[in-house]
Design an enzyme around this catalytic site. Structure first.
Site, PDB file in Angstrom:
ATOM      1  N   HIS A 117     -11.515  42.108 -11.733  1.00 53.86           N
ATOM      2  CA  HIS A 117     -11.651  42.129 -13.187  1.00 53.86           C
ATOM      3  C   HIS A 117     -12.924  41.379 -13.596  1.00 53.86           C
ATOM      4  O   HIS A 117     -13.334  40.420 -12.952  1.00 53.86           O
ATOM      5  CB  HIS A 117     -10.428  41.493 -13.849  1.00 53.86           C
ATOM      6  CG  HIS A 117     -10.375  41.687 -15.322  1.00 53.86           C
ATOM      7  ND1 HIS A 117     -11.064  40.872 -16.200  1.00 53.86           N
ATOM      8  CD2 HIS A 117      -9.731  42.610 -16.092  1.00 53.86           C
ATOM      9  CE1 HIS A 117     -10.849  41.289 -17.438  1.00 53.86           C
ATOM     10  NE2 HIS A 117     -10.044  42.326 -17.404  1.00 53.86           N
ATOM     11  N   GLU A 166     -13.544  49.724 -16.806  1.00 53.35           N
ATOM     12  CA  GLU A 166     -13.400  48.891 -17.989  1.00 53.35           C
ATOM     13  C   GLU A 166     -14.771  48.349 -18.388  1.00 53.35           C
ATOM     14  O   GLU A 166     -15.201  47.300 -17.900  1.00 53.35           O
ATOM     15  CB  GLU A 166     -12.463  47.718 -17.709  1.00 53.35           C
ATOM     16  CG  GLU A 166     -11.038  48.119 -17.390  1.00 53.35           C
ATOM     17  CD  GLU A 166     -10.111  46.914 -17.401  1.00 53.35           C
ATOM     18  OE1 GLU A 166      -9.093  46.968 -18.093  1.00 53.35           O
ATOM     19  OE2 GLU A 166     -10.428  45.915 -16.722  1.00 53.35           O
TER      20      GLU A 166
END
Length: 266
Positions: free
Chosen positions: A104, A176
């Protein structure tokens, strides 16, 4: 999307006490049951990634027959032993995780994780029987410079380097864009993210028997744009943040995904 299961999941990030986690699960399970979906909406695979402190509790609440896959938000790439404050892949699997989020942008920016670190974690996750869910995405300045495809392609190539062809179908790649995630992220137009999603899907090819990683999109996803994002031909699902932190929001997104999955069937 045609003929493929739609994946919809959420990471709770650093939120929810044990009591709040239980309340979320209770409401979601009740909502599925009330909708006569004791399993899951047809054509949809839901998943949830609690904080490590709630992982085992959520596992116990869901039970072995639950349609919700359970995942961890991170795990260490090394063997157990020295590593104060870390948890191993084997430990999160033992606590109930079936998949594990890796790479992430917050982990990369705040904890110094590199593409090489992510690759080590991908290999460790697969060796532990977990599905790696690898996050990739470009920051705003890279997007402004028009270099987003090359940037994300390098992240994908590094993450897939240790994956054997027959294992590619076990990997999830979540695109993302950093400029779209978080409380202050900018809501993207579908046309902005479609070329990158297509490149991620292309790079994921090459698995044995046609297997490839699933491609998810995450970043300012909500019930207003979920259907449009799911209709992208390169997208297999959504990885959602705060729009799914309330159980009603998560249930609403599952209903949208079920509608898209139904329309995509031959």
């Amino acid at each position: 999307m045609r003929g493929r299961t739609v994946w919809v999941g959420t990471s709770w990030k650093m939120t929810k006490t044990l009591g709040e986690a239980r309340a979320w699960v209770d409401t979601v399970v009740t909502g599925l049951t009330a909708s006569a979906r004791a399993a899951a909406p047809a054509g949809v695979q839901p998943f949830v990634l609690p904080a490590h402190t709630a992982l085992a509790s959520v596992r116990d609440l869901l039970g072995p027959a639950s349609p919700l896959l359970l995942g961890a938000q991170n795990a260490h790439q090394g063997p157990e032993g020295a590593g104060t404050g870390e948890v191993s892949m084997r430990m999160v699997a033992d606590a109930g995780a079936e998949l594990v989020e890796l790479g992430h942008s917050e982990r990369r920016a705040s904890f110094g994780e590199t593409d090489a670190t992510v690759a080590l974690k991908v290999r460790a996750a697969l060796d532990a029987g977990l599905r790696p869910l690898v996050c990739v995405g470009e920051p705003g300045p890279v997007r402004d410079a028009g270099e987003e495809i090359g940037f994300v392609a390098a992240q994908v190539a590094a993450a897939l380097a240790p994956v054997r062809p027959e294992e590619r179908g076990r990997v999830l790649l979540a695109y993302e864009p950093v400029w779209a995630i978080g409380e202050h992220g900018r809501r993207p137009e579908t046309a902005e993210v479609a070329p990158v999603l297509a490149e991620v899907a292309r790079l994921g090819g090459g698995g044995s028997d046609g297997e490839r990683p699933l491609v998810l999109y995450g970043g300012s996803v909500d019930q207003g744009n979920a259907a449009a994002l799911l209709e992208d031909p390169s997208t297999d699902g959504l990885f959602v943040g705060r729009a799914a932190w309330e159980p009603e929001g998560f249930l609403g997104l599952l209903a949208i995904a079920a509608s898209v999955a139904s329309a995509a069937r031959p």
